[in-house]
Design an enzyme around this catalytic site. Sequence first.
Site, PDB file in Angstrom:
ATOM      1  N   CYS A  61       0.871  -1.173   0.000  1.00  0.00           N
ATOM      2  CA  CYS A  61       0.000   0.000   0.000  1.00  0.00           C
ATOM      3  C   CYS A  61       0.910   1.224   0.000  1.00  0.00           C
ATOM      4  CB  CYS A  61      -0.980  -0.012   1.174  1.00  0.00           C
ATOM      5  SG  CYS A  61      -0.220   0.167   2.808  1.00  0.00           S
ATOM      6  N   ARG A  62       0.487   2.327   0.544  1.00  0.00           N
ATOM      7  CA  ARG A  62       1.322   3.534   0.529  1.00  0.00           C
ATOM      8  C   ARG A  62       2.491   3.418   1.505  1.00  0.00           C
ATOM      9  NH1 ARG A  62       1.393   8.796   3.077  1.00  0.00           N
ATOM     10  NH2 ARG A  62       2.185  10.326   1.592  1.00  0.00           N
TER      11      ARG A  62
END
Length: 109
Positions: A61-62
Amino acid sequence: MPTAEVTDLKDGDFLLDVREDDEWQAGHAEGALHIPISEFVARYGELTEAAPQDGRVHVICRSGGRSAQVTMYLVQQGIDAVNIDGGMQVWQAAGRPVVTEDGKPGFVL
């Protein structure tokens, strides 16, 4: 929590990106499967169809929080999954390519 570093990934490793659509569109790892965490349970079948049968699923994810949640879920389902430590922020910082849908250079939101 099974974790791997961005530098542990090799070309051809299966990568699952669980960021939301706007983040994906800004830039992602080429070849990654995109299933946003908000749609993950409903679209779980897409992962099981795409993932290698005896291979590992690398979840990103980020920064690593959302992918950690998905990794734990996958491990509970008996899937060999690892969370990518630091997420796409570390991916980009490590000089790994980030692209848009049309293959142009992208960025991490």
